[in-house]
Motif scaffolding. Sequence first.
Motif, PDB file in Angstrom:
ATOM      1  N   GLY A  43       0.587   4.047   4.294  1.00  0.00           N
ATOM      2  CA  GLY A  43      -0.530   4.664   3.801  1.00  0.00           C
ATOM      3  C   GLY A  43      -1.071   5.460   3.406  1.00  0.00           C
ATOM      4  O   GLY A  43      -1.943   6.060   3.448  1.00  0.00           O
ATOM      5  N   LEU A  44       0.304   5.557   2.314  1.00  0.00           N
ATOM      6  CA  LEU A  44       0.866   7.184   1.889  1.00  0.00           C
ATOM      7  C   LEU A  44      -0.554   7.503   0.388  1.00  0.00           C
ATOM      8  O   LEU A  44      -0.355   5.726  -0.033  1.00  0.00           O
ATOM      9  CB  LEU A  44       1.703   7.394   1.367  1.00  0.00           C
ATOM     10  CG  LEU A  44       3.075   7.144   2.079  1.00  0.00           C
ATOM     11  CD1 LEU A  44       4.160   7.159   2.450  1.00  0.00           C
ATOM     12  CD2 LEU A  44       1.872   8.922   3.952  1.00  0.00           C
ATOM     13  N   ASP A  45      -1.202   8.235  -0.163  1.00  0.00           N
ATOM     14  CA  ASP A  45      -1.227   7.870  -1.707  1.00  0.00           C
ATOM     15  C   ASP A  45      -0.169   7.894  -2.580  1.00  0.00           C
ATOM     16  O   ASP A  45       1.026   8.013  -1.704  1.00  0.00           O
ATOM     17  CB  ASP A  45      -2.099   9.219  -1.506  1.00  0.00           C
ATOM     18  CG  ASP A  45      -1.625  10.434  -0.924  1.00  0.00           C
ATOM     19  OD1 ASP A  45      -0.579  10.865  -1.811  1.00  0.00           O
ATOM     20  OD2 ASP A  45      -2.673  11.597  -0.802  1.00  0.00           O
ATOM     21  N   PHE A  46      -0.494   8.325  -3.265  1.00  0.00           N
ATOM     22  CA  PHE A  46       1.247   8.503  -4.711  1.00  0.00           C
ATOM     23  C   PHE A  46       1.369   9.142  -4.898  1.00  0.00           C
ATOM     24  O   PHE A  46       2.683   9.740  -4.494  1.00  0.00           O
ATOM     25  CB  PHE A  46      -0.088   7.697  -5.866  1.00  0.00           C
ATOM     26  CG  PHE A  46       1.435   7.671  -7.161  1.00  0.00           C
ATOM     27  CD1 PHE A  46       2.433   6.241  -6.316  1.00  0.00           C
ATOM     28  CD2 PHE A  46       1.527   7.454  -8.635  1.00  0.00           C
ATOM     29  CE1 PHE A  46       3.012   6.078  -7.265  1.00  0.00           C
ATOM     30  CE2 PHE A  46       1.526   6.424  -9.097  1.00  0.00           C
ATOM     31  CZ  PHE A  46       3.095   5.586  -8.383  1.00  0.00           C
ATOM     32  N   ILE A  47       1.401  10.722  -4.366  1.00  0.00           N
ATOM     33  CA  ILE A  47       1.280  11.891  -4.722  1.00  0.00           C
ATOM     34  C   ILE A  47       2.454  11.635  -3.059  1.00  0.00           C
ATOM     35  O   ILE A  47       4.026  12.225  -3.028  1.00  0.00           O
ATOM     36  CB  ILE A  47       0.676  12.616  -4.631  1.00  0.00           C
ATOM     37  CG1 ILE A  47      -0.398  12.725  -6.223  1.00  0.00           C
ATOM     38  CG2 ILE A  47       1.206  14.382  -4.491  1.00  0.00           C
ATOM     39  CD1 ILE A  47      -0.829  14.021  -6.717  1.00  0.00           C
ATOM     40  N   GLN A  48       2.154  11.752  -2.596  1.00  0.00           N
ATOM     41  CA  GLN A  48       2.115  11.412  -0.912  1.00  0.00           C
ATOM     42  C   GLN A  48       3.527  10.339  -1.067  1.00  0.00           C
ATOM     43  O   GLN A  48       5.205  10.419  -0.293  1.00  0.00           O
ATOM     44  CB  GLN A  48       2.017  10.933   0.532  1.00  0.00           C
ATOM     45  CG  GLN A  48       0.716  11.832   0.621  1.00  0.00           C
ATOM     46  CD  GLN A  48      -0.028  10.997   1.649  1.00  0.00           C
ATOM     47  OE1 GLN A  48      -0.314  10.272   1.655  1.00  0.00           O
ATOM     48  NE2 GLN A  48      -0.689  12.173   2.687  1.00  0.00           N
ATOM     49  N   ALA A  49       3.597   9.624  -1.679  1.00  0.00           N
ATOM     50  CA  ALA A  49       4.806   8.349  -1.680  1.00  0.00           C
ATOM     51  C   ALA A  49       5.990   8.524  -2.429  1.00  0.00           C
ATOM     52  O   ALA A  49       6.837   8.450  -1.470  1.00  0.00           O
ATOM     53  CB  ALA A  49       4.261   6.973  -2.117  1.00  0.00           C
ATOM     54  N   LYS A  50       5.517   9.204  -3.707  1.00  0.00           N
ATOM     55  CA  LYS A  50       6.756   9.683  -4.514  1.00  0.00           C
ATOM     56  C   LYS A  50       7.412  10.737  -4.007  1.00  0.00           C
ATOM     57  O   LYS A  50       8.679  11.136  -4.356  1.00  0.00           O
ATOM     58  CB  LYS A  50       5.676   9.825  -5.583  1.00  0.00           C
ATOM     59  CG  LYS A  50       5.569   8.670  -6.458  1.00  0.00           C
ATOM     60  CD  LYS A  50       5.613   9.038  -7.888  1.00  0.00           C
ATOM     61  CE  LYS A  50       4.200  10.306  -8.340  1.00  0.00           C
ATOM     62  NZ  LYS A  50       4.060  10.283  -9.911  1.00  0.00           N
ATOM     63  N   ASN A  51       6.757  12.116  -3.419  1.00  0.00           N
ATOM     64  CA  ASN A  51       7.236  12.921  -2.693  1.00  0.00           C
ATOM     65  C   ASN A  51       8.497  12.682  -1.656  1.00  0.00           C
ATOM     66  O   ASN A  51       8.890  12.923  -1.157  1.00  0.00           O
ATOM     67  CB  ASN A  51       6.427  13.728  -1.742  1.00  0.00           C
ATOM     68  CG  ASN A  51       5.519  14.758  -3.190  1.00  0.00           C
ATOM     69  OD1 ASN A  51       6.554  15.463  -3.786  1.00  0.00           O
ATOM     70  ND2 ASN A  51       4.649  15.177  -2.335  1.00  0.00           N
ATOM     71  N   GLU A  52       8.209  11.720  -0.999  1.00  0.00           N
ATOM     72  CA  GLU A  52       9.246  10.814   0.618  1.00  0.00           C
ATOM     73  C   GLU A  52      10.381   9.825  -0.316  1.00  0.00           C
ATOM     74  O   GLU A  52      10.934  10.092   0.207  1.00  0.00           O
ATOM     75  CB  GLU A  52       7.957  10.032   1.055  1.00  0.00           C
ATOM     76  CG  GLU A  52       6.886  10.420   2.087  1.00  0.00           C
ATOM     77  CD  GLU A  52       7.756  11.351   2.915  1.00  0.00           C
ATOM     78  OE1 GLU A  52       8.970  11.491   3.078  1.00  0.00           O
ATOM     79  OE2 GLU A  52       7.341  12.267   3.814  1.00  0.00           O
ATOM     80  N   MET A  53       9.664   9.193  -1.870  1.00  0.00           N
ATOM     81  CA  MET A  53      10.712   8.844  -2.451  1.00  0.00           C
ATOM     82  C   MET A  53      11.500   9.542  -2.869  1.00  0.00           C
ATOM     83  O   MET A  53      13.585   9.680  -2.653  1.00  0.00           O
ATOM     84  CB  MET A  53      10.573   8.181  -3.584  1.00  0.00           C
ATOM     85  CG  MET A  53       9.544   7.055  -3.180  1.00  0.00           C
ATOM     86  SD  MET A  53      11.190   5.788  -2.461  1.00  0.00           S
ATOM     87  CE  MET A  53      11.434   4.717  -3.653  1.00  0.00           C
ATOM     88  N   SER A  54      11.482  10.833  -2.908  1.00  0.00           N
ATOM     89  CA  SER A  54      12.340  12.085  -3.655  1.00  0.00           C
ATOM     90  C   SER A  54      13.035  13.317  -2.610  1.00  0.00           C
ATOM     91  O   SER A  54      13.725  13.352  -3.045  1.00  0.00           O
ATOM     92  CB  SER A  54      11.529  12.146  -4.805  1.00  0.00           C
ATOM     93  OG  SER A  54      10.875  13.500  -4.395  1.00  0.00           O
ATOM     94  N   GLN A  55      12.678  13.188  -1.452  1.00  0.00           N
ATOM     95  CA  GLN A  55      12.904  13.934  -0.406  1.00  0.00           C
ATOM     96  C   GLN A  55      14.254  13.642  -0.036  1.00  0.00           C
ATOM     97  O   GLN A  55      13.813  12.740   0.688  1.00  0.00           O
ATOM     98  CB  GLN A  55      11.365  14.574  -0.299  1.00  0.00           C
ATOM     99  CG  GLN A  55      10.523  15.140  -0.645  1.00  0.00           C
ATOM    100  CD  GLN A  55       9.255  15.841   0.662  1.00  0.00           C
ATOM    101  OE1 GLN A  55       9.257  15.577   1.147  1.00  0.00           O
ATOM    102  NE2 GLN A  55       8.935  17.638  -0.620  1.00  0.00           N
ATOM    103  N   ILE A  56      14.788  14.671   0.847  1.00  0.00           N
ATOM    104  CA  ILE A  56      16.069  14.597   1.211  1.00  0.00           C
ATOM    105  C   ILE A  56      16.118  15.779   2.758  1.00  0.00           C
ATOM    106  O   ILE A  56      16.290  16.614   2.087  1.00  0.00           O
ATOM    107  CB  ILE A  56      17.566  14.161   0.820  1.00  0.00           C
ATOM    108  CG1 ILE A  56      17.146  13.313   0.165  1.00  0.00           C
ATOM    109  CG2 ILE A  56      18.605  14.450   2.359  1.00  0.00           C
ATOM    110  CD1 ILE A  56      18.181  12.956  -0.920  1.00  0.00           C
ATOM    111  N   ILE A  57      15.489  16.139   3.823  1.00  0.00           N
ATOM    112  CA  ILE A  57      15.017  17.169   4.389  1.00  0.00           C
ATOM    113  C   ILE A  57      15.956  16.960   5.110  1.00  0.00           C
ATOM    114  O   ILE A  57      15.997  15.868   6.395  1.00  0.00           O
ATOM    115  CB  ILE A  57      13.412  17.241   4.658  1.00  0.00           C
ATOM    116  CG1 ILE A  57      13.007  17.105   3.628  1.00  0.00           C
ATOM    117  CG2 ILE A  57      13.478  18.034   5.309  1.00  0.00           C
ATOM    118  CD1 ILE A  57      11.379  17.372   3.802  1.00  0.00           C
ATOM    119  N   ALA A  58      16.905  17.927   5.731  1.00  0.00           N
ATOM    120  CA  ALA A  58      17.731  18.545   7.283  1.00  0.00           C
ATOM    121  C   ALA A  58      18.306  16.996   7.639  1.00  0.00           C
ATOM    122  O   ALA A  58      18.193  16.316   8.284  1.00  0.00           O
ATOM    123  CB  ALA A  58      16.600  18.434   8.174  1.00  0.00           C
TER     124      ALA A  58
END
Length: 194
Positions: free
Chosen positions: A119-134
């Motif tokens: 249920g992510l919006d487009f900005i949230q989804a693209k952030n999740e696609m591109s982030q690798i955290i810890a």
Amino acid sequence: MDPGIFTNLFQKTINAVIAIGSLFYSTIDGVRADFTLLDVDVSHNIVIVSTQLINCFSDDLDQIFRSGERVSIYYKLELISDQNNQPIYQKNFSHSIRYSLLEKTFDVYKSEIETVLIGLDFIQAKNEMSQIIAFPTIDVEQLKSNIVYHFRITAWMDNIQLQGMDKPLNLMYYWSSIRPVNVSPEFQDMISLK
């Protein structure tokens, strides 16, 4: 009237636009995807890595994400020693995005944590696609104090088959056919990471 008819029609329209545009690969304005600084740290005696893909989404790629087809970005993370320049640790994982034409939201699957974000919006989804955290890698005890190490990360996308297209679509054209690669600063032991 059945809402599935409109959803199906919308998906076919988007796929047709993408298919027509992909007939002319030479006209695709590819971006030069890259990574932010590859940050290496220690948490609970585990070496962790963080970074983010940047400059990796174009308007054309955004349209493909909205097609309703699953699109994945694949990552390979390697720990390399200066002794033999061979990986002593390697992890392959992927982030996949899928648009729900009915819900008009995005879901992102992150294989390294085996989690689906719904249920992510487009900005949230693209952030999740591109982030690798810890991202947890190896135990600090496995690092030898007299050896210099560095991490290297690579990303790429595979071909996908869209409805209405005879041939698979090579998504790497949207990254100018170049796999982004980043290398961390060198380090020797746990002390140098703190």
